[in-house]
Design a protein around this motif. Sequence first.
Motif, PDB file in Angstrom:
ATOM      1  N   ARG A   1       0.824  -1.213   0.000  1.00 24.35           N
ATOM      2  CA  ARG A   1       0.000   0.000   0.000  1.00 24.35           C
ATOM      3  C   ARG A   1       0.853   1.255   0.000  1.00 24.35           C
ATOM      4  O   ARG A   1       0.611   2.195  -0.768  1.00 24.35           O
ATOM      5  N   LEU A   2       1.857   1.302   0.882  1.00 23.15           N
ATOM      6  CA  LEU A   2       2.696   2.499   0.955  1.00 23.15           C
ATOM      7  C   LEU A   2       3.461   2.713  -0.347  1.00 23.15           C
ATOM      8  O   LEU A   2       3.608   3.850  -0.816  1.00 23.15           O
ATOM      9  N   SER A   3       3.939   1.632  -0.947  1.00 22.88           N
ATOM     10  CA  SER A   3       4.693   1.768  -2.194  1.00 22.88           C
ATOM     11  C   SER A   3       3.810   2.289  -3.320  1.00 22.88           C
ATOM     12  O   SER A   3       4.202   3.196  -4.068  1.00 22.88           O
ATOM     13  N   LEU A   4       2.605   1.738  -3.437  1.00 25.92           N
ATOM     14  CA  LEU A   4       1.706   2.174  -4.506  1.00 25.92           C
ATOM     15  C   LEU A   4       1.207   3.598  -4.265  1.00 25.92           C
ATOM     16  O   LEU A   4       1.018   4.364  -5.214  1.00 25.92           O
ATOM     17  N   ILE A   5       0.987   3.936  -2.998  1.00 24.99           N
ATOM     18  CA  ILE A   5       0.590   5.312  -2.678  1.00 24.99           C
ATOM     19  C   ILE A   5       1.682   6.286  -3.093  1.00 24.99           C
ATOM     20  O   ILE A   5       1.436   7.319  -3.735  1.00 24.99           O
ATOM     21  N   GLY A   6       2.931   5.975  -2.735  1.00 26.45           N
ATOM     22  CA  GLY A   6       4.034   6.843  -3.118  1.00 26.45           C
ATOM     23  C   GLY A   6       4.199   6.936  -4.621  1.00 26.45           C
ATOM     24  O   GLY A   6       4.449   8.026  -5.164  1.00 26.45           O
ATOM     25  N   LEU A   7       4.041   5.824  -5.314  1.00 28.65           N
ATOM     26  CA  LEU A   7       4.178   5.817  -6.772  1.00 28.65           C
ATOM     27  C   LEU A   7       3.088   6.661  -7.427  1.00 28.65           C
ATOM     28  O   LEU A   7       3.368   7.455  -8.339  1.00 28.65           O
ATOM     29  N   ALA A   8       1.843   6.515  -6.960  1.00 29.47           N
ATOM     30  CA  ALA A   8       0.753   7.331  -7.507  1.00 29.47           C
ATOM     31  C   ALA A   8       0.967   8.810  -7.206  1.00 29.47           C
ATOM     32  O   ALA A   8       0.669   9.673  -8.040  1.00 29.47           O
ATOM     33  N   GLY A   9       1.487   9.109  -6.023  1.00 21.69           N
ATOM     34  CA  GLY A   9       1.750  10.506  -5.676  1.00 21.69           C
ATOM     35  C   GLY A   9       2.817  11.132  -6.549  1.00 21.69           C
ATOM     36  O   GLY A   9       2.690  12.280  -6.994  1.00 21.69           O
ATOM     37  N   ILE A  10       3.882  10.383  -6.840  1.00 24.03           N
ATOM     38  CA  ILE A  10       4.948  10.899  -7.707  1.00 24.03           C
ATOM     39  C   ILE A  10       4.417  11.147  -9.117  1.00 24.03           C
ATOM     40  O   ILE A  10       4.675  12.192  -9.726  1.00 24.03           O
ATOM     41  N   ALA A  11       3.670  10.181  -9.648  1.00 29.65           N
ATOM     42  CA  ALA A  11       3.129  10.340 -11.000  1.00 29.65           C
ATOM     43  C   ALA A  11       2.183  11.527 -11.082  1.00 29.65           C
ATOM     44  O   ALA A  11       2.235  12.321 -12.034  1.00 29.65           O
ATOM     45  N   THR A  12       1.311  11.682 -10.081  1.00 30.89           N
ATOM     46  CA  THR A  12       0.361  12.794 -10.089  1.00 30.89           C
ATOM     47  C   THR A  12       1.062  14.127  -9.946  1.00 30.89           C
ATOM     48  O   THR A  12       0.753  15.097 -10.647  1.00 30.89           O
ATOM     49  N   GLY A  13       2.016  14.198  -9.023  1.00 39.70           N
ATOM     50  CA  GLY A  13       2.735  15.453  -8.827  1.00 39.70           C
ATOM     51  C   GLY A  13       3.463  15.909 -10.070  1.00 39.70           C
ATOM     52  O   GLY A  13       3.457  17.090 -10.421  1.00 39.70           O
ATOM     53  N   ALA A  14       4.092  14.967 -10.770  1.00 45.12           N
ATOM     54  CA  ALA A  14       4.807  15.326 -12.007  1.00 45.12           C
ATOM     55  C   ALA A  14       3.833  15.772 -13.091  1.00 45.12           C
ATOM     56  O   ALA A  14       4.093  16.754 -13.802  1.00 45.12           O
ATOM     57  N   ALA A  15       2.713  15.074 -13.234  1.00 45.53           N
ATOM     58  CA  ALA A  15       1.763  15.410 -14.299  1.00 45.53           C
ATOM     59  C   ALA A  15       1.056  16.731 -14.041  1.00 45.53           C
ATOM     60  O   ALA A  15       0.825  17.510 -14.973  1.00 45.53           O
ATOM     61  N   THR A  16       0.702  16.995 -12.791  1.00 43.02           N
ATOM     62  CA  THR A  16      -0.023  18.233 -12.501  1.00 43.02           C
ATOM     63  C   THR A  16       0.827  19.472 -12.717  1.00 43.02           C
ATOM     64  O   THR A  16       0.299  20.578 -12.856  1.00 43.02           O
ATOM     65  N   MET A  17       2.139  19.302 -12.738  1.00 44.26           N
ATOM     66  CA  MET A  17       2.992  20.438 -13.085  1.00 44.26           C
ATOM     67  C   MET A  17       2.647  20.974 -14.475  1.00 44.26           C
ATOM     68  O   MET A  17       2.817  22.154 -14.756  1.00 44.26           O
ATOM     69  N   LEU A  18       2.146  20.101 -15.352  1.00 41.80           N
ATOM     70  CA  LEU A  18       1.846  20.509 -16.724  1.00 41.80           C
ATOM     71  C   LEU A  18       0.372  20.798 -16.940  1.00 41.80           C
ATOM     72  O   LEU A  18       0.005  21.830 -17.513  1.00 41.80           O
ATOM     73  N   VAL A  19      -0.512  19.908 -16.480  1.00 39.58           N
ATOM     74  CA  VAL A  19      -1.928  20.000 -16.826  1.00 39.58           C
ATOM     75  C   VAL A  19      -2.765  20.647 -15.738  1.00 39.58           C
ATOM     76  O   VAL A  19      -3.967  20.834 -15.917  1.00 39.58           O
ATOM     77  N   GLY A  20      -2.183  20.982 -14.581  1.00 39.12           N
ATOM     78  CA  GLY A  20      -2.984  21.530 -13.507  1.00 39.12           C
ATOM     79  C   GLY A  20      -3.626  20.417 -12.686  1.00 39.12           C
ATOM     80  O   GLY A  20      -3.470  19.231 -12.970  1.00 39.12           O
ATOM     81  N   PRO A  21      -4.387  20.782 -11.656  1.00 37.82           N
ATOM     82  CA  PRO A  21      -4.853  19.788 -10.695  1.00 37.82           C
ATOM     83  C   PRO A  21      -6.116  19.032 -11.095  1.00 37.82           C
ATOM     84  O   PRO A  21      -6.559  18.177 -10.347  1.00 37.82           O
ATOM     85  N   LEU A  22      -6.733  19.337 -12.220  1.00 37.64           N
ATOM     86  CA  LEU A  22      -7.991  18.668 -12.545  1.00 37.64           C
ATOM     87  C   LEU A  22      -8.059  18.382 -14.038  1.00 37.64           C
ATOM     88  O   LEU A  22      -7.996  19.282 -14.848  1.00 37.64           O
ATOM     89  N   SER A  23      -8.174  17.111 -14.400  1.00 41.28           N
ATOM     90  CA  SER A  23      -8.276  16.762 -15.818  1.00 41.28           C
ATOM     91  C   SER A  23      -9.191  15.573 -16.057  1.00 41.28           C
ATOM     92  O   SER A  23      -9.696  15.400 -17.151  1.00 41.28           O
ATOM     93  N   PHE A  24      -9.372  14.708 -15.047  1.00 40.07           N
ATOM     94  CA  PHE A  24     -10.195  13.490 -15.135  1.00 40.07           C
ATOM     95  C   PHE A  24      -9.586  12.425 -16.041  1.00 40.07           C
ATOM     96  O   PHE A  24     -10.207  11.394 -16.259  1.00 40.07           O
ATOM     97  N   VAL A  25      -8.379  12.656 -16.573  1.00 38.38           N
ATOM     98  CA  VAL A  25      -7.734  11.611 -17.359  1.00 38.38           C
ATOM     99  C   VAL A  25      -7.448  10.397 -16.482  1.00 38.38           C
ATOM    100  O   VAL A  25      -7.577   9.254 -16.920  1.00 38.38           O
ATOM    101  N   GLY A  26      -7.073  10.636 -15.232  1.00 40.01           N
ATOM    102  CA  GLY A  26      -6.805   9.539 -14.312  1.00 40.01           C
ATOM    103  C   GLY A  26      -8.037   8.723 -13.981  1.00 40.01           C
ATOM    104  O   GLY A  26      -7.919   7.587 -13.505  1.00 40.01           O
ATOM    105  N   LEU A  27      -9.215   9.268 -14.218  1.00 38.46           N
ATOM    106  CA  LEU A  27     -10.456   8.515 -14.023  1.00 38.46           C
ATOM    107  C   LEU A  27     -10.877   7.812 -15.301  1.00 38.46           C
ATOM    108  O   LEU A  27     -11.297   6.645 -15.282  1.00 38.46           O
ATOM    109  N   MET A  28     -10.755   8.500 -16.432  1.00 36.61           N
ATOM    110  CA  MET A  28     -11.264   7.954 -17.695  1.00 36.61           C
ATOM    111  C   MET A  28     -10.411   6.819 -18.242  1.00 36.61           C
ATOM    112  O   MET A  28     -10.935   5.771 -18.639  1.00 36.61           O
ATOM    113  N   ALA A  29      -9.090   7.042 -18.295  1.00 40.18           N
ATOM    114  CA  ALA A  29      -8.233   6.100 -19.006  1.00 40.18           C
ATOM    115  C   ALA A  29      -8.286   4.684 -18.417  1.00 40.18           C
ATOM    116  O   ALA A  29      -8.436   3.713 -19.173  1.00 40.18           O
ATOM    117  N   PRO A  30      -8.193   4.510 -17.091  1.00 37.09           N
ATOM    118  CA  PRO A  30      -8.295   3.136 -16.574  1.00 37.09           C
ATOM    119  C   PRO A  30      -9.654   2.499 -16.852  1.00 37.09           C
ATOM    120  O   PRO A  30      -9.740   1.284 -17.084  1.00 37.09           O
TER     121      PRO A  30
END
Length: 658
Positions: free
Chosen positions: A564-593
């Motif tokens: 759990r801790l590893s996956l939480i950290g991995l998701a946090g890193i991916a989100t933090g890097a992506a939001t630098m470009l697209v901002g905090p709201l896009s719903f891509v993380g909901l739609m694509a999976p």
Amino acid sequence: MSRSIRIWLPLAALLAFGLWWLAAIRQLPMADWPALPFRPDGMSLQQILMAFGLMPRGVIALLAGAALGLSGAILQAVLRNPVADPTTLGISSGAQLALVLATIVAPGLLEAGRWPVAMVGAGLAAGLVLLIGAQRAFAPVTMVIAGMLVGMTASAIATAVTLAQGQYLLSLVIWNGGALVQQDWSGVRSLALVLVLGGLGAASLARPLRVLSLGAEGAAGLGMNVAFVRLAAAALAVWIAACVSAELGLIAFVGLAAPALVRTMGARGIGQLLALSPLVGALILSVCDGLVLTLAGATGEMFPTGALTGLIGGPLLIWLLPRLRGSTPPGTERAEGPAPRLARPRRILLGLLMLLIAAALVLVWIGRVPGGWAVLDWSSFNAFLPMRLPRLIAAASAGAALALAGALLQRLTANPLASPEVLGVSGGASLGYAAVTFALTAPTAMALGVGAMIGAALSLALIAAFVSRRDMPAERVLLAGIAVSAMASAVLSAIMATGSTQAWMILNWLSGSSSAIGMGGALPLLALTLSVWGIAMTSRRWLATLPLGADVAGGLGLPLRLARLSLIGLAGIATGAATMLVGPLSFVGLMAPHLARRIGLARAADHVTGAALIGAILMLAADFGARMAGFPYELPLGLFASLIGAPWLIWLMMRSRT
């Protein structure tokens, strides 16, 4: 009336009056206060500011708080939902979006006043949420998830549209934050009429709502027209909330806090709830505004009062989570039916990869020129490639990173509605970004990225820790994340309303843009995304086992805490890097999976890989729309990502059970 109410209400009233009085004497000595009737021609400037500024502000805080408290009490009573209010059901955000669009696109609609426009927006948002809820028997968790996601979408679009129109920027930002600044007594008269009419309507509905509290079947058995009562009560609550939004802007969570505190203090029955919630709501907003005035006197910064109420509502929503009745939210595995499972998924994955490459080539080759659409010749292609290639790489990488984070979170929580936006990860990333902008004089892109990643990981870790201690169902994780997002939005609204250099920097980032990124920023983002995908592939056993439940995963020897801790950290890193470009709201993380799962990519490795490819394709499409729709000006990337995500989200939540 309980003893708690008799004790705490007078104390709160004394505090509210004391804070206002301190602000008043700081502005003007009591001996010089203007006397009735107020005549501007015989007053000094300070007396005019007192008589037509601070005094009506104090009164309108009481009236608006009472109106929102009454609206929240009606919604909670008719829906039998302790976390329903104009904010959690998206009503206030719908009114906000309608007013922003009218101000910018069709200002002529405002000639008759802001109230009709606000009513249309609030009514449409409420109608959509109620339509979704009706298909799920108005289950509490379902209603709140639907309402707050609709509200988040409306707020995101309003923010992006505001950013695109610089001439309206400062006034709309302050208004969106819920400022109570007054220039005369007209707002007081308007909201006083709203409160009187709303109170009369609530009194007439008190008995039907008392019968409805027995349950829809029981009320229908006693001869009540349940649908009519629900519609009438919801319409009254929406009208009250829309009037407040039209007059003052977005004021969050007062309608949630007031009824909750009334119940906590021992009130029983619908009658006491409807009678006391306006009083408590008035005191909540008045105390918040008093704190804002006190802070302004000490620091010189005037924050919108509505931002402060969000800081109260987020923790309160988390506190109320254990008290929610359990229910299955829309979009769960059972609700959607069994997903298809492809025997040979590699063909689909190869097809998605080829589609991604083809889309990138097409989007580089075509574009708009002053004369219209054009296909670039070879020399023009070579000239434009160095400019377009970095942003295409960055957009695709960001979309893939968000999709990876969404797939990890959905498997971690066993809930297909989980995503970085819903679980508060994007909100945490926003706070991390904001913290770095204030902590460093000249923050670098690397520092901002690290701050966003740390904020995202911390917010998700806090939510996971809160929920794991209470053994809550998976949908409680979603509500906890939404509460974190609400608190993050409140902090950001307060920061942006200051008008500082950091505020403009944050405001510009919130909409998301890839226009300024170069190859030096695009390639590291691509490398990080590929690294996250590689780590996810090595963790595919965890990802395949976790959705089976903690007992099964533990029985199979899975190290639950580490996983759990590893996956939480991995998701946090991916989100933090992506939001630098697209901002905090896009719903891509909901739609694509979701899309990956519905086309048959059910195995963990296939699901994660397919989600990443689909996320990259979706973000490429959003980037193309942002560049071309407003040519020659570029529109916010986050707006187009949200416009792609919102219809998908609405369709997903409106699907009936199978």
